[in-house]
Design a protein around this motif. Structure first.
Motif, PDB file in Angstrom:
ATOM      1  N   SER A  24      14.227 -15.797  -9.087  1.00 21.91           N
ATOM      2  CA  SER A  24      15.533 -16.503  -8.911  1.00 21.91           C
ATOM      3  C   SER A  24      15.177 -18.215  -9.559  1.00 21.91           C
ATOM      4  N   GLU A  36      21.546 -13.610  -6.572  1.00 19.40           N
ATOM      5  CA  GLU A  36      21.196 -12.232  -5.359  1.00 19.40           C
ATOM      6  C   GLU A  36      21.938 -11.812  -4.796  1.00 19.40           C
ATOM      7  N   ASP A  45      19.517 -11.023 -10.670  1.00 20.64           N
ATOM      8  CA  ASP A  45      18.813 -11.555 -10.001  1.00 20.64           C
ATOM      9  C   ASP A  45      19.058 -10.507  -9.116  1.00 20.64           C
ATOM     10  N   GLU A  46      18.294  -9.132  -8.662  1.00 20.79           N
ATOM     11  CA  GLU A  46      17.568  -8.303  -7.999  1.00 20.79           C
ATOM     12  C   GLU A  46      18.883  -7.770  -7.543  1.00 20.79           C
TER      13      GLU A  46
HETATM   14 MG   LIG Z   1      15.255 -14.350  -5.827  1.00 20.66          MG
END
Ligand SMILES: [Mg+2]
Ligand SMILES: Nc1ncnc2c1ncn2[C@@H]1O[C@H](COP(=O)(O)OP(=O)(O)O)[C@@H](O)[C@H]1O
Length: 244
Positions: A45, A87, A162-163
């Motif tokens: 991140s 995220e 992000d994820e």
């Molecule tokens: Mg992260």
């Protein structure tokens, strides 16, 4: 070979006095999808924060879409064609999905208009039945679909993801995975995909960078990394048997 869509050269970055990134170098070619792997806290991140010029103080050089991002403000970076899905996705709760997406499209006027809603629905079939639903009536998985689609509504050429599947139900993951996998083809976007799980980036990416404590500790083909159990055990949280 054309210039990469996104390139980081020797990027170091700190939150106050705490250095989080150390000499990160990586690139993503136009319409390529690349994995950014690493355990929790590895710096995935932070790498995105560095690209967007948020929170961190950074040194080194970042270029996107033929221009330097050094010293460029976050909103100008966003307008230049670099989109970011953090995220913890946030969809405006009182707006409908269509309104959420229209807002994002308006922001793209300066770049010749956004992606028509039909094209987004084609890229994300899950959207089809959600368009009139309000943000606060969406499941976590549905919100993630909307967040990713919304980020693309402005027709960015670089997407930082992000994820995206963290904490989602498997059935949604499967559908979202398929939509994400096809993004370079459907919307022509270059994607840097942060993930803790190798399994998710397998079959989606041809190359991966692996981070640990803010450093790139491995870079290479996804297939090669997938065959190397020792490397995976060293840098990812995988079961002792590895990913297979
Ligand atoms: Mg992260
Ligand atoms: N806003 C912040 N302020 C201070 N330190 C942070 C902040 N965000 C992340 N960090 C630290 O930076 C390091 C990398 O974190 P992060 O980039 O979030 O990793 P990842 O996304 O790979 O889980 C960690 O040590 C984390 O504690």
């Amino acid at each position: 070979m054309a210039e990469p869509a996104l390139e980081l050269r020797d990027v170091s970055a700190s939150y106050g006095h705490a250095q989080a990134l150390f000499d990160i170098s990586l690139h993503v070619n136009p319409a390529e999808m690349v994995g950014l792997l690493g355990r929790n806290g590895a710096g995935k991140s932070s790498t995105f924060n560095a690209v967007m010029n948020l929170e961190l103080r950074r040194t080194g050089h970042i270029r996107a879409l033929g221009a330097s991002l050094d010293g460029v403000a976050p909103d100008a970076i966003a307008r230049s064609g670099v989109a970011w899905v953090p995220e913890n996705r946030r969809v405006f709760p009182t707006l409908t999905v269509r309104e959420n997406i229209d807002l994002a499209r308006m922001g793209a006027k300066s770049r010749g208009g956004g992606v028509p809603i039909d094209e987004l629905v084609e890229a994300f079939p899950l959207l089809k039945h959600l368009l009139n639903r309000r943000g606060n009536h969406l499941s976590g998985g549905e919100q993630q679909v909307v967040a990713v689609a919304r980020a693309l509504a402005g027709r960015p050429q670089v997407l930082l993801l992000d994820e995206p599947t963290e904490g989602l139900a498997p059935v949604v993951v499967d559908q979202l995975t398929e939509s994400i996998r096809r993004l370079p083809e459907t919307l022509g976007v270059a994607v840097l995909l942060a993930e803790q799980n190798l399994e998710f980036v397998l079959g989606m990416t041809s190359r991966v960078y692996v981070l640990e404590t803010g450093r790139v500790v491995h870079a290479g083909s996804t297939a090669e990394f997938a065959r190397d159990d020792a490397l995976q055990r060293r840098y990812l949280s995988v079961a002792a048997s590895g990913v297979s």
